[in-house]
Design an enzyme around this catalytic site. Structure first.
Site, PDB file in Angstrom:
ATOM      1  N   ARG A  58     -10.801  68.970 -32.381  1.00 52.69           N
ATOM      2  CA  ARG A  58     -12.171  70.041 -31.878  1.00 52.69           C
ATOM      3  C   ARG A  58     -11.402  70.593 -31.570  1.00 52.69           C
ATOM      4  NH1 ARG A  58     -11.883  64.798 -29.990  1.00 52.69           N
ATOM      5  NH2 ARG A  58     -11.922  65.359 -27.867  1.00 52.69           N
ATOM      6  N   GLU A  95      -1.825  59.680 -19.956  1.00 52.33           N
ATOM      7  CA  GLU A  95      -1.515  58.628 -18.330  1.00 52.33           C
ATOM      8  C   GLU A  95      -1.116  57.404 -19.458  1.00 52.33           C
ATOM      9  OE1 GLU A  95      -5.288  56.479 -16.710  1.00 52.33           O
ATOM     10  OE2 GLU A  95      -6.104  57.969 -18.226  1.00 52.33           O
TER      11      GLU A  95
END
Length: 170
Positions: A58, A95
């Site tokens: 994106r 994460e």
């Protein structure tokens, strides 16, 4: 025109507990997309740079038309194995686990002034990794910009020392 009207929330994507900011409605509307690129152009008008870099996928959508509009070069940052020429890479923490990004070894030269562009600035990890890779090959980061910033994730903590700007902040 309020660009927030063209960003929808997708709950539990890509995993439970995450609210994904989906920019695809903006892309479908030519007027909104044009306002977005114009807003990015205004946001960076006082930065000095000769190249724009952006991560797939994106980031490309916003960085490439901005580079064209500003008559600057565009450098794609890709996942491993996607670029055909010799690459330089950076590994960074997510994460859960790690990720790697690459760019061509000849994409940025000593002294190039670089603007990093992406659609969403979340934790700052991707932008920080890109900045480190650019600096490793001799480039200087002029600024970091995004369409959307998730300020509650405190991305600017990871990006201290860089000028960070966003059009929309949540």
């Amino acid at each position: 025109m309020n660009l927030k009207d063209f960003i929808r929330d997708i709950p539990d994507f890509p995993k439970p507990g995450i609210i994904f900011k989906d920019v695809t409605p903006m892309l479908k509307d030519p007027g909104a997309f044009k306002v977005c690129i114009s807003s990015l152009k205004e946001l960076v008008k006082d930065f000095e740079f000769n190249l724009i870099v952006a991560p797939e996928a994106r980031g490309f959508i916003f960085a490439a038309p901005l580079a064209l509009e500003l008559e600057k070069g565009f450098v794609p940052i890709r996942k491993p194995g996607k670029l055909p020429y010799k690459t330089v890479s950076v590994e960074y923490s997510l994460e859960y686990g790690t990720a790697t990004l690459e760019m061509h070894t000849d994409a940025i030269k000593e002294g190039d002034k670089v603007l990093i562009v992406d659609d969403v600035l979340a934790t700052g990890g991707t932008m920080k990794a890109i900045a480190e890779m650019v600096e490793k090959v001799g480039g200087t980061i002029s600024g970091i910009v995004s369409l959307v910033e998730l300020s509650f994730l405190e991305p600017r903590k990871k990006l201290s020392g860089y000028e960070v700007r966003s059009i929309i902040t949540y």
